[in-house]
Design a protein around this motif. Structure first.
Motif, short mmCIF file in Angstrom:
data_model
loop_
_atom_site.label_atom_id
_atom_site.label_comp_id
_atom_site.label_asym_id
_atom_site.label_seq_id
_atom_site.Cartn_x
_atom_site.Cartn_y
_atom_site.Cartn_z
N CYS A 172 0.81 -1.22 0.00
CA CYS A 172 0.00 0.00 0.00
C CYS A 172 0.84 1.27 0.00
O CYS A 172 0.29 2.38 0.00
CB CYS A 172 -0.97 0.00 1.18
SG CYS A 172 -0.19 -0.20 2.81
N ASP A 191 -2.45 -3.92 3.76
CA ASP A 191 -3.16 -3.11 2.77
C ASP A 191 -4.62 -2.93 3.17
O ASP A 191 -5.20 -1.85 3.00
CB ASP A 191 -3.08 -3.77 1.39
CG ASP A 191 -1.66 -3.87 0.86
OD1 ASP A 191 -0.74 -3.28 1.46
OD2 ASP A 191 -1.47 -4.56 -0.17
N GLN A 192 -5.23 -3.98 3.71
CA GLN A 192 -6.63 -3.90 4.12
C GLN A 192 -6.79 -2.98 5.33
O GLN A 192 -7.76 -2.21 5.41
CB GLN A 192 -7.17 -5.30 4.44
CG GLN A 192 -8.67 -5.33 4.74
CD GLN A 192 -9.53 -4.95 3.54
OE1 GLN A 192 -9.10 -5.13 2.39
NE2 GLN A 192 -10.71 -4.41 3.79
N GLY A 194 -2.18 -11.10 9.57
CA GLY A 194 -3.50 -11.59 9.21
C GLY A 194 -4.05 -12.55 10.25
O GLY A 194 -5.26 -12.52 10.56
N HIS A 197 -5.57 2.03 12.39
CA HIS A 197 -6.84 1.33 12.11
C HIS A 197 -7.62 1.19 13.41
O HIS A 197 -7.11 0.68 14.41
CB HIS A 197 -6.53 -0.04 11.53
CG HIS A 197 -7.75 -0.85 11.18
ND1 HIS A 197 -8.42 -1.62 12.10
CD2 HIS A 197 -8.42 -1.00 10.00
CE1 HIS A 197 -9.44 -2.22 11.53
NE2 HIS A 197 -9.46 -1.86 10.25
N PRO A 226 -1.34 -8.11 1.76
CA PRO A 226 -2.79 -7.85 1.69
C PRO A 226 -3.42 -7.48 3.03
O PRO A 226 -4.40 -6.71 3.06
CB PRO A 226 -3.36 -9.17 1.16
CG PRO A 226 -2.32 -10.21 1.49
CD PRO A 226 -1.01 -9.49 1.37
N ASN A 227 -2.90 -7.99 4.12
CA ASN A 227 -3.50 -7.70 5.43
C ASN A 227 -3.22 -6.27 5.87
O ASN A 227 -4.11 -5.56 6.35
CB ASN A 227 -3.01 -8.71 6.46
CG ASN A 227 -3.49 -10.11 6.14
OD1 ASN A 227 -4.68 -10.41 6.20
ND2 ASN A 227 -2.56 -10.98 5.75
N LYS A 252 -6.76 0.37 3.96
CA LYS A 252 -8.00 0.66 3.23
C LYS A 252 -9.13 1.02 4.19
O LYS A 252 -9.98 1.85 3.89
CB LYS A 252 -8.38 -0.54 2.38
CG LYS A 252 -9.59 -0.33 1.49
CD LYS A 252 -9.85 -1.56 0.64
CE LYS A 252 -11.06 -1.35 -0.27
NZ LYS A 252 -11.33 -2.55 -1.11
N GLU A 253 -9.11 0.41 5.37
CA GLU A 253 -10.15 0.65 6.36
C GLU A 253 -9.77 1.75 7.36
O GLU A 253 -10.58 2.13 8.20
CB GLU A 253 -10.45 -0.63 7.14
CG GLU A 253 -11.01 -1.76 6.29
CD GLU A 253 -11.15 -3.05 7.07
OE1 GLU A 253 -10.77 -3.07 8.27
OE2 GLU A 253 -11.64 -4.04 6.50
N LYS A 290 -12.08 6.56 6.46
CA LYS A 290 -11.67 5.24 6.02
C LYS A 290 -10.89 5.36 4.71
O LYS A 290 -11.36 5.98 3.76
CB LYS A 290 -12.88 4.32 5.80
CG LYS A 290 -13.90 4.30 6.94
CD LYS A 290 -13.36 3.67 8.20
CE LYS A 290 -14.43 3.65 9.30
NZ LYS A 290 -13.90 3.15 10.59
N GLY A 291 -9.71 4.77 4.69
CA GLY A 291 -8.93 4.74 3.46
C GLY A 291 -8.35 6.07 3.04
O GLY A 291 -8.04 6.27 1.86
#
Length: 582
Positions: free
Chosen positions: A57, A68-69, A319, A435, A65-66, A72-73, A443-444
C-alpha cells in the motif's frame, strides 16, 4: 393545621424520592447514552529495517494484503518519522521521549557513561506498558526488545527486560537481531529458552517471524475480555540475516530480475498512483553500482527475493492476529498502529569470498538440543552446519547470514535519499497505518501531517484518558516530548514547533515544511567526527532532498541551527561520545 402541613410535606418528599429512584432506574434512551465508552484495546506493530515504500500500500513489490486492508479501512500517513536506528527508535516509541532523554542516544552495545548514551533504558522514562498497566490494562509483548544494555556488559541483569518495564507476558529476543531458525537470547517472560525446550510453543518448523505472530495469537486467546489490553508486536522482519523458507522465496522468483535501477523507476510510478508521494516528485540519484555491472546477479536477486518473502510472512502473521481479534469480538474496538523502526538497511553483511563466519571453524562448539544461544550471530546450526557468508551465498537457509546490500536498500527507500543511520528522508521516513473501526470516522484516507514515533505514546494516553505520570516507582519522570496525533485523525493540523533528530551526529530539524539536515563522517575508533555543511530543503516540494536552498536562506539556516543546538542541550545529545574536528 400544623399536623396537616407536616403530613403533606412527608407525602411530597415521598413522591419526590420515588420520582428520583424511578429516574435513576429508567432505561437510557439510545440517543442519549450515559455509559462511558469502553476503552479500546491497543496493538502496536513495529517492523525492522524496512524502507518507506516496501509495503504494497506504499508501492512495494512484496504482497501485504492484510496491512493493505488495514490501510484501506483506516489511515495512511505519508510524512511520518522514526529516529534512523533500532534502539533509539524503540526507546522513543516506548516512552514518548527523544531517545537521548531515555538514555538511548546510540545502541545497547556500549555504555558511554554519558547521560544520553547509557545504552540502557532510563528509569526517568516510563514505558507505554508501565502507564497502561497502572491504568488497568493487561500488557503483552512479542518480538524484539533491544532496550537493555547488552547482557555481556551488565552481568546479564534483567532490570530492564520487558517484564520489569511493564509487560505481564513476553515472548521474543532481548538482542537486536537473530538467526530466524534458531534465535539467540530467546526468552519467555524472564526465562531464556531455545527453540526446542519451550513447553508452550512447539511448531513443526520453527521460524521466528511465525513464532512472534503465533505467540501474539496465543496471548489474544488468553486475554480477559472484560479487561482492555495493550500488545506490542515487534517483528525482526526484515532485518538481516536474509532468511526465509524456500517456498516463500520461490513466490518471488523472477520478480526483481529487471535490476535495481528499473525497479526504482517502476516503484515511484506506483507510489504516485497510490498518492503516498506527490505527482511531481523526482527520483533521487541511484546510490550504488549499476545492475549491468553486478557479476553475482543470481545471488543478489536471491537476497531481494528472500527480503520480499520475509515481509510477506510477517503480513501473513498480522493476518492471523486480525483473525483472532475478530474471533474474540474485539476487532472493532482495537486500535492498531503499524510502523517501522528506521529506513532500509544498507549495512554490508556477507560480501567478499564465501567462508564460514566462525573465525576458527575447526573448533566450533557444537550445539545440543539443550544449548542456549547468547549471540545474534551463531556460527553453527543446531544440526552442525557451519553458517556461511560471501557475495555468492544464496540467501534463505539457516546456514547463511547475509544482508541484502546497499543497492536493494536504495530500492526500498524509493524515491528518497540515504538509509538507516542517516537523517535524510530515506533514513527516517516510515509508513504509519492507523486502524480503529470504532474510533476513526475516515476510512482509506491519507494524512500528510508530519509526525514522529514519539507521538505514539501521547496518542495512546490521549485516547485511553490516561495521564502521563510525573513520578513512577519513586523516580522523577521526564516530561513527554511527543504530542497526540488525535487531531490528525480528523485531518486537523498538529501544533508543534519542530521535530529534531540526532544519530551518530547526523542531525536534522524540521520546522513546518522546512528541513535542515547535515551528514556526519564518524570515526568510531578515534571517537571523532566531521560535519558536512547544513542543507536546507522545502519538503512540501522536494521530499527527495534534491534542491539545497541553504545559500538562499541564511537567516533561516541560522535560526534552525540555533533551534537544533538548544534541542541538543535540552535533550542530552550533548555531551556527546564523539569529538568534533571541524
Amino acid at each position: 393545621m400544623k399536623t396537616l402541613r407536616f403530613s403533606s410535606a412527608i407525602v411530597l418528599l415521598a413522591v419526590l424520592a420515588t420520582s428520583v429512584i424511578a429516574w435513576r432506574n429508567k432505561p437510557v434512551h439510545p440517543g442519549h447514552k450515559q455509559v462511558q465508552p469502553k476503552r479500546p484495546n491497543i496493538i502496536l506493530i513495529l517492523s525492522d529495517d524496512m524502507g518507506y515504500s516496501d509495503l504494497g500500500c506504499y508501492g512495494g513489490e512484496a504482497q501485504t494484503p492484510n496491512l493493505d486492508q488495514l490501510a484501506k479501512e483506516g489511515l495512511r500517513y505519508t510524512q511520518f518519522y522514526n529516529t534512523a536506528r533500532c534502539c533509539p527508535s524503540r526507546a522513543s516509541l516506548m516512552t514518548g521521549l527523544d531517545p537521548h532523554q531515555a538514555n538511548m542516544g546510540w545502541m545497547t552495545s556500549e555504555d558511554f557513561k554519558l547521560p544520553g548514551y547509557r545504552g540502557d533504558l532510563s528509569h526517568n522514562a516510563v514505558t507505554i506498558a508501565e502507564v497502561l498497566k497502572s491504568a488497568g490494562y493487561a500488557t503483552y509483548m512479542t518480538g524484539k526488545w533491544h532496550l537493555n544494555l547488552d547482557p555481556s556488559l551488565n552481568n546479564a541483569s534483567k532490570e530492564n527486560w520487558p517484564l520489569q518495564r511493564g509487560f505481564d507476558h513476553y515472548y521474543g529476543i532481548i538482542l537486536g537481531a537473530a538467526n530466524y531458525y534458531d534465535p539467540g537470547y530467546l526468552c519467555r517472560d524472564n526465562t531464556q529458552i531455545n527453540t526446542t525446550n519451550d513447553p508452550e510453543y512447539k511448531p513443526a518448523n520453527y521460524y521466528f517471524t511465525d513464532a512472534v505472530s503465533d505467540n501474539s495469537v496465543k496471548y489474544l486467546k488468553e486475554v480477559d475480555k472484560q479487561k482492555p489490553f495493550f500488545m506490542y508486536v515487534a517483528y525482526t522482519a526484515a532485518h538481516w540475516p536474509m532468511q526465509a523458507p524456500e517456498a516463500a522465496i520461490a513466490k518471488y522468483k523472477g520478480r526483481f530480475d529487471k535490476g535495481w535501477e528499473a525497479l526504482r523507476k517502476e516503484r515511484i510510478e506506483r507510489m504516485k498512483k497510490l498518492g503516498v508521494i506527490k505527482q511531481d516528485e523526482d527520483l533521487s540519484p541511484f546510490d550504488g553500482k549499476p545492475w549491468a555491472d553486478e557479476k553475482e546477479k543470481p545471488a543478489l536477486l536471491r537476497r531481494m527475493e528472500t527480503y520480499a518473502a520475509m515481509i510477506d510472512i510477517m503480513d501473513q502473521g498480522i493476518g492471523r492476529i486480525i483473525k483472532q481479534l475478530k474471533a474474540n469480538g474485539q476487532y472493532d474496538n482495537t486500535l492498531i498502529f503499524f510502523l517501522q523502526d528506521n529506513g532500509a538497511c544498507a549495512e554490508i553483511i556477507g560480501d567478499g569470498e564465501t567462508k564460514p563466519i566462525a573465525p576458527d571453524p575447526a573448533h566450533v562448539r557444537k550445539l545440543t538440543p539443550e544449548s542456549l544461544i547468547y549471540s545474534n550471530k551463531p556460527v553453527t546450526t543446531r544440526d552442525g552446519k557451519l553458517v556461511m557468508q560471501g557475495r555468492k551465498v544464496m540467501a534463505g537457509p539457516a546456514d547463511t547470514y547475509v544482508s541484502y546490500m546497499q543497492e536493494w536498500a536504495n530500492v526500498s527507500t524509493t524515491p528518497l535519499r540515504k538509509f538507516k543511520h542517516y537523517v535524510h528522508e530515506g533514513g527516517i521516513s516510515t509508513p504509519l497505518i492507523v486502524h480503529w473501526p470504532d474510533g476513526l470516522k475516515a476510512k482509506g484516507e491519507l494524512r500528510a501531517q508530519a509526525g514522529h514515533e514519539m507521538d505514539i505514546m501521547p496518542t495512546i494516553l490521549d485516547i485511553t484518558k490516561t495521564p502521563y505520570p510525573k513520578t513512577f516507582n519513586q523516580h522523577d519522570i521526564t516530561p513527554v516530548e511527543g504530542i497526540s496525533l488525535v487531531p490528525s485523525f480528523e485531518n486537523k493540523p498538529l501544533q508543534r514547533e519542530a521535530i529534531y533528530w540526532d544519530h551518530e551526529m547526523n542531525k536534522a530539524v524540521r520546522m513546518g515544511n522546512w528541513k535542515l539536515v547535515s551528514e556526519a563522517d564518524l570515526n568510531f575508533k578515534a571517537k571523532t567526527y566531521t560535519s558536512a555543511p547544513w542543507e536546507l530543503y522545502d519538503i512540501s516540494t522536494d521530499r527527495s532532498e534534491l534542491n539545497n536552498v541553504a545559500d538562499k536562506h541564511p537567516d533561516l539556516v541560522k535560526k534552525m541551527n540555533d533551534m537544533w543546538e538548544a534541542y541538543a542541550k535540552r535533550c542530552q545529545v550533548y555531551p556527546s561520545p564523539w569529538t568534533k574536528l571541524n
